[in-house]
Design an enzyme around this catalytic site. Sequence first.
Site, PDB file in Angstrom:
ATOM      1  N   ASN A   1       1.426   3.441  -2.377  1.00  0.00           N
ATOM      2  CA  ASN A   1       1.160   4.422  -3.424  1.00  0.00           C
ATOM      3  C   ASN A   1       0.447   5.679  -2.927  1.00  0.00           C
ATOM      4  O   ASN A   1       0.320   6.655  -3.669  1.00  0.00           O
ATOM      5  CB  ASN A   1       0.327   3.792  -4.552  1.00  0.00           C
ATOM      6  CG  ASN A   1      -1.034   3.325  -4.069  1.00  0.00           C
ATOM      7  OD1 ASN A   1      -1.118   2.380  -3.297  1.00  0.00           O
ATOM      8  ND2 ASN A   1      -2.091   3.985  -4.502  1.00  0.00           N
ATOM      9  N   SER A   2      -0.002   5.685  -1.671  1.00  0.00           N
ATOM     10  CA  SER A   2      -0.697   6.865  -1.157  1.00  0.00           C
ATOM     11  C   SER A   2      -0.575   6.933   0.360  1.00  0.00           C
ATOM     12  O   SER A   2      -0.164   5.972   1.017  1.00  0.00           O
ATOM     13  CB  SER A   2      -2.184   6.832  -1.559  1.00  0.00           C
ATOM     14  OG  SER A   2      -2.833   5.719  -0.951  1.00  0.00           O
ATOM     15  N   GLY A   3      -0.948   8.092   0.908  1.00  0.00           N
ATOM     16  CA  GLY A   3      -1.020   8.266   2.352  1.00  0.00           C
ATOM     17  C   GLY A   3       0.274   7.999   3.091  1.00  0.00           C
ATOM     18  O   GLY A   3       1.378   8.353   2.647  1.00  0.00           O
ATOM     19  N   ILE A   4       0.144   7.347   4.229  1.00  0.00           N
ATOM     20  CA  ILE A   4       1.297   7.045   5.075  1.00  0.00           C
ATOM     21  C   ILE A   4       2.281   6.140   4.350  1.00  0.00           C
ATOM     22  O   ILE A   4       3.503   6.312   4.459  1.00  0.00           O
ATOM     23  CB  ILE A   4       0.827   6.386   6.392  1.00  0.00           C
ATOM     24  CG1 ILE A   4      -0.043   7.349   7.183  1.00  0.00           C
ATOM     25  CG2 ILE A   4       2.019   5.944   7.239  1.00  0.00           C
ATOM     26  CD1 ILE A   4      -0.754   6.705   8.346  1.00  0.00           C
ATOM     27  N   GLY A   5       1.763   5.178   3.606  1.00  0.00           N
ATOM     28  CA  GLY A   5       2.636   4.258   2.889  1.00  0.00           C
ATOM     29  C   GLY A   5       3.508   4.973   1.881  1.00  0.00           C
ATOM     30  O   GLY A   5       4.700   4.663   1.736  1.00  0.00           O
TER      31      GLY A   5
ATOM     32  N   TYR B   1     -12.807  -3.334  11.474  1.00  0.00           N
ATOM     33  CA  TYR B   1     -11.490  -2.681  11.408  1.00  0.00           C
ATOM     34  C   TYR B   1     -10.747  -2.844  12.739  1.00  0.00           C
ATOM     35  O   TYR B   1      -9.549  -3.168  12.769  1.00  0.00           O
ATOM     36  CB  TYR B   1     -11.677  -1.202  11.076  1.00  0.00           C
ATOM     37  CG  TYR B   1     -10.382  -0.423  11.009  1.00  0.00           C
ATOM     38  CD1 TYR B   1      -9.531  -0.534   9.913  1.00  0.00           C
ATOM     39  CD2 TYR B   1     -10.016   0.441  12.042  1.00  0.00           C
ATOM     40  CE1 TYR B   1      -8.353   0.189   9.847  1.00  0.00           C
ATOM     41  CE2 TYR B   1      -8.850   1.175  11.985  1.00  0.00           C
ATOM     42  CZ  TYR B   1      -8.013   1.041  10.882  1.00  0.00           C
ATOM     43  OH  TYR B   1      -6.833   1.749  10.824  1.00  0.00           O
TER      44      TYR B   1
ATOM     45  N   SER C   1      -3.297   0.043  14.934  1.00  0.00           N
ATOM     46  CA  SER C   1      -4.036   1.244  15.315  1.00  0.00           C
ATOM     47  C   SER C   1      -4.438   1.151  16.783  1.00  0.00           C
ATOM     48  O   SER C   1      -4.614   0.060  17.327  1.00  0.00           O
ATOM     49  CB  SER C   1      -5.294   1.396  14.449  1.00  0.00           C
ATOM     50  OG  SER C   1      -6.141   2.406  14.957  1.00  0.00           O
TER      51      SER C   1
ATOM     52  N   GLY D   1       0.805  -1.215   0.000  1.00  0.00           N
ATOM     53  CA  GLY D   1       0.000   0.000   0.000  1.00  0.00           C
ATOM     54  C   GLY D   1       0.837   1.263   0.000  1.00  0.00           C
ATOM     55  O   GLY D   1       0.479   2.248   0.653  1.00  0.00           O
TER      56      GLY D   1
END
Length: 408
Positions: free
Chosen positions: A130-134, A290, A257, A128
């Site tokens: 490609n965006s955000g934190i990753g 989640y 989380s 993951g």
Amino acid sequence: MSALRYAGMDDTDSEDELPPGWEERSTKDGWVYYANHEEMKTQWEHPKTGKKKRCAGDLPYGWEQETDEKGQTIYVDHINKRTTYFDPRQAFTVEDVVVKPKRYDGNTSALEILQGRDLSDRVVLITGGNSGIGFETARSFALHGARVILACRNLSRASKAANLIQQEWHKARVEAMMCNLASLRSVREFAESFKAKELPLHILVCNAAVCTPPWNLTEDGFESTFQICHLGHFLLVQCLQDVLRRSAPARVVVVSSESHRFTNLLDSCGKVDLALLSPPKEEYWSMLAYNRAKLCNILFSNELHRRLSPHGVTSNAVHPGNMMYTSIHRSWWLMTFLFTLARPFTKSMQQGSATTVYCAVAPELEGSGGMYFNNCFRCQPSIQAEDPSSAANLWELSERLYLQPPCL
């Protein structure tokens, strides 16, 4: 000092200031020496203090050591697009002292943690990414020389992310590869493709996740949140376990989380219950799914560390930060609305990726694992997250599930 005074060499504002005709230089490995241009000689000792010095740490972020056409060492500042013969580390020379580990907190960015680090001998795999934190995690590693693999379900978006990093620094080594955690077949195919490259794997970041999507079964017959957040990563690590062991010392970082505290995985007999992990549609609540998946992340990380640490592979779980504006909540309009309102008070993506990066590179964590970190500090997870029997039970259940998924 009388001889220096007689020669006029003490006529300076500072004890460390060099007398006229002297120049401070450094070797490639960071040791400082002094050149006397009048007498055409060099020496290791400072001409006034008689002390020896060395450069503190590695080159600052954005700097690189190269050799010019005459064979002389030069220093290139890629950020400000300039070149100099002066080693920037000489501004921070130290006498031979023990440097204590830096302390970081929730305001620290990933790039701050990596400042001065050379990761050119490291291979990093991020799910993951490609965006955000990753993406910020991948970018931070790549800008410090690491070879980074983005394992993503959308190859087009992953390729665009890799290009963005390479536009920032032309020498960045970033590669996009297809890996859909919602498909156990795709995970296996990715693992085989990665192994075919015959690369080591020093850092594996299990980052990909989904949050509050509508109920949906994967092609393997599992509820999608459970498979993407936990089971897909579990299988990925199983497939790459031999590569990690050959690359030791290696580290696994599992992004969890704080929401793991608000759930339970056990049935009435005290065993991890598959019906809770992958519930039918009528018993599904997206936020609870989640939370359960994030609890699985910590249990998995702890058991992974117990099993692989004797072979030089450590694992830690992290909470990236409270109230971060990412695209992970895109499936639920209410969550998106609340995060939009709170955006001025949230962490940046750079701050959100800091704890992951810290656990991946911190020298003080070498050989240490089975822990949970928040804001770059070790903290106590929930009681169930620390339960070794739950961790072992989840591991055994996960092994059975990926070997015999319900749809087959």
